[in-house]
Design a protein around this motif. Structure first.
Motif, short mmCIF file in Angstrom:
data_model
loop_
_atom_site.label_atom_id
_atom_site.label_comp_id
_atom_site.label_asym_id
_atom_site.label_seq_id
_atom_site.Cartn_x
_atom_site.Cartn_y
_atom_site.Cartn_z
N VAL A 195 0.85 -1.19 0.00
CA VAL A 195 0.00 0.00 0.00
C VAL A 195 0.88 1.24 0.00
O VAL A 195 1.86 1.32 0.75
CB VAL A 195 -0.95 0.01 1.22
N VAL A 196 0.54 2.19 -0.85
CA VAL A 196 1.28 3.46 -0.94
C VAL A 196 0.36 4.58 -0.49
O VAL A 196 -0.81 4.64 -0.89
CB VAL A 196 1.75 3.73 -2.39
N GLN A 197 0.88 5.46 0.33
CA GLN A 197 0.17 6.66 0.75
C GLN A 197 0.85 7.86 0.13
O GLN A 197 2.07 8.04 0.26
CB GLN A 197 0.18 6.79 2.28
N LEU A 198 0.09 8.68 -0.58
CA LEU A 198 0.58 9.92 -1.14
C LEU A 198 -0.05 11.07 -0.38
O LEU A 198 -1.27 11.09 -0.19
CB LEU A 198 0.23 10.04 -2.63
N VAL A 199 0.76 12.04 0.03
CA VAL A 199 0.27 13.15 0.83
C VAL A 199 0.68 14.46 0.16
O VAL A 199 1.87 14.72 -0.04
CB VAL A 199 0.82 13.11 2.27
N ALA A 200 -0.31 15.27 -0.22
CA ALA A 200 -0.05 16.60 -0.78
C ALA A 200 -0.08 17.61 0.37
O ALA A 200 -1.14 17.89 0.92
CB ALA A 200 -1.09 16.94 -1.83
N THR A 201 1.06 18.14 0.70
CA THR A 201 1.18 18.99 1.88
C THR A 201 0.44 20.31 1.74
O THR A 201 0.05 20.91 2.75
CB THR A 201 2.66 19.27 2.16
N ASP A 202 0.26 20.78 0.51
CA ASP A 202 -0.34 22.10 0.29
C ASP A 202 -1.80 22.02 -0.14
O ASP A 202 -2.42 23.05 -0.40
CB ASP A 202 0.46 22.88 -0.76
N ALA A 203 -2.35 20.82 -0.24
CA ALA A 203 -3.71 20.68 -0.77
C ALA A 203 -4.65 19.96 0.18
O ALA A 203 -5.82 19.78 -0.15
CB ALA A 203 -3.67 19.93 -2.10
N ALA A 204 -4.15 19.53 1.33
CA ALA A 204 -4.97 18.79 2.30
C ALA A 204 -5.60 17.56 1.65
O ALA A 204 -6.77 17.24 1.88
CB ALA A 204 -6.04 19.69 2.91
N TRP A 214 -3.93 10.12 -0.70
CA TRP A 214 -4.44 9.00 -1.49
C TRP A 214 -3.80 7.73 -0.97
O TRP A 214 -2.60 7.70 -0.63
CB TRP A 214 -4.07 9.15 -2.96
N PHE A 215 -4.57 6.65 -0.90
CA PHE A 215 -4.05 5.33 -0.58
C PHE A 215 -4.25 4.44 -1.79
O PHE A 215 -5.35 4.34 -2.34
CB PHE A 215 -4.78 4.73 0.63
N VAL A 216 -3.17 3.79 -2.21
CA VAL A 216 -3.21 2.94 -3.41
C VAL A 216 -2.67 1.57 -3.03
O VAL A 216 -1.58 1.47 -2.44
CB VAL A 216 -2.33 3.54 -4.54
N ARG A 217 -3.44 0.53 -3.35
CA ARG A 217 -2.96 -0.83 -3.10
C ARG A 217 -2.44 -1.43 -4.39
O ARG A 217 -3.14 -1.44 -5.42
CB ARG A 217 -4.06 -1.70 -2.53
N LEU A 218 -1.22 -1.92 -4.36
CA LEU A 218 -0.62 -2.62 -5.48
C LEU A 218 -0.74 -4.12 -5.25
O LEU A 218 -0.42 -4.62 -4.17
CB LEU A 218 0.86 -2.24 -5.63
N ARG A 219 -1.23 -4.81 -6.27
CA ARG A 219 -1.32 -6.26 -6.22
C ARG A 219 -0.61 -6.82 -7.45
O ARG A 219 -1.25 -7.38 -8.35
CB ARG A 219 -2.78 -6.71 -6.23
N GLY A 220 0.70 -6.67 -7.49
CA GLY A 220 1.40 -7.05 -8.70
C GLY A 220 0.96 -6.15 -9.84
O GLY A 220 1.01 -4.93 -9.73
N PRO A 221 0.47 -6.72 -10.93
CA PRO A 221 0.00 -5.88 -12.04
C PRO A 221 -1.31 -5.17 -11.75
O PRO A 221 -1.69 -4.25 -12.46
CB PRO A 221 -0.16 -6.89 -13.20
N GLY A 222 -2.01 -5.59 -10.70
CA GLY A 222 -3.27 -4.95 -10.36
C GLY A 222 -3.07 -3.75 -9.45
O GLY A 222 -2.06 -3.61 -8.77
N ALA A 235 -5.49 -0.74 -6.99
CA ALA A 235 -6.78 -0.29 -6.48
C ALA A 235 -6.57 1.02 -5.74
O ALA A 235 -5.69 1.13 -4.88
CB ALA A 235 -7.39 -1.34 -5.55
N LEU A 236 -7.38 2.02 -6.09
CA LEU A 236 -7.39 3.30 -5.40
C LEU A 236 -8.39 3.18 -4.26
O LEU A 236 -9.58 2.93 -4.47
CB LEU A 236 -7.79 4.41 -6.36
N LEU A 237 -7.92 3.33 -3.03
CA LEU A 237 -8.75 3.09 -1.85
C LEU A 237 -9.37 4.37 -1.34
O LEU A 237 -8.71 5.42 -1.30
CB LEU A 237 -7.91 2.47 -0.73
N ASP A 238 -10.61 4.29 -0.95
CA ASP A 238 -11.27 5.36 -0.21
C ASP A 238 -11.54 4.81 1.18
O ASP A 238 -12.55 4.15 1.41
CB ASP A 238 -12.55 5.79 -0.91
N THR A 239 -10.63 5.05 2.08
CA THR A 239 -10.73 4.44 3.40
C THR A 239 -11.85 5.06 4.23
O THR A 239 -12.15 4.57 5.31
CB THR A 239 -9.40 4.59 4.16
#
Length: 248
Positions: A172-181, A184-192, A194-198
């Protein structure tokens, strides 16, 4: 993931700001150092978008027959004027279309004109940054537009299979935009992917980030689109997971 509420008016406003700035940077630089190629490619792309988005159908366009001989490159003043005219014409075309107007696109999304209103706004902003970089005076992509651009990478480019990074990683990757509040959480499953809305999805999987990338919205987008190195962001965890999100 925070919800973004970009609209046709938002994207058209971005086009009206970035389009002239792009032309100014191209004119300042001249035809050297790859700017002539950028100008020709973008002019052809915008001409194609204008022809495609106005068809009123959702089937894939029939490819044009290849020309028997490539057309000679126009002289620089004519090429610059053609780019200026195509930007103006594209803005007028997209402005005239309802976002729900039927229009083919290459992504797994509704085939509507809104796709192209968004896509062209981001394409012009990135090309503006490219041209300004050559001129030695690149300015960041506007914060809200850049945040929507990050979302476009995650909800459009990657699901459409336009991923340039490694496709054999899981996490799982978390991207944080410091200036935009925004985050995003993105799950990688090999070639797959998924953009997560937790905030709304019930999921028994662990959402704990295995990698985290923090930066301005502009820097996040430029890294995902291959304009900046991912190590120019603040990284934690396995950096390969962030590199796996690159689409440029």
């Amino acid at each position: 993931m925070n919800r973004l509420h970009a609209t046709k008016d938002f994207w058209l406003a971005a086009l009206r700001a970035d389009g002239p700035a792009l032309v100014d940077a191209v004119a300042e630089t001249g035809p050297d150092r790859g700017v002539a190629d950028l100008t020709d490619e973008l002019t052809a792309l915008l001409r194609w978008v204008r022809a495609t988005v106005t068809r009123g159908v959702t089937d894939r366009p029939v490819p044009d027959a290849p020309a028997p001989d490539p057309a000679p490159r126009p002289e620089w003043p004519e090429a610059l004027d053609a780019l200026r005219r195509e930007i103006t014409g594209t803005i007028e075309t997209l402005e005239a279309l309802d976002p729900d107007f039927p229009a083919w696109n290459w992504a797994p999304q509704p085939k509507r004109a809104a796709f192209w209103q968004r896509r062209v706004a981001h394409e012009i902003s990135l090309r503006r940054w490219d041209a300004e970089s050559v001129a030695g005076r690149a300015t960041p992509i506007e914060t809200k537009l850049a945040a929507d651009g990050v979302s476009e990478v995650l909800d459009t480019w990657l699901p459409a299979g336009r991923r340039q990074g490694p496709d054999d990683l899981r996490g799982v990757v978390q991207l944080v935009a410091t200036d935009a509040a925004h985050e995003w959480f993105v799950r990688l499953r090999g070639p797959g992917i998924a953009l997560l809305d937790t905030m709304t999805i019930l999921d028994t999987d662990d959402h704990h980030a295995r990698a985290k990338a923090t930066g301005t919205a502009s820097d996040l987008l430029l890294a995902l689109m291959g304009r900046k190195r991912t190590d120019q962001l603040a990284l934690a965890g396995d950096p390969r997971l962030v590199q796996a999100l690159r689409t440029g």
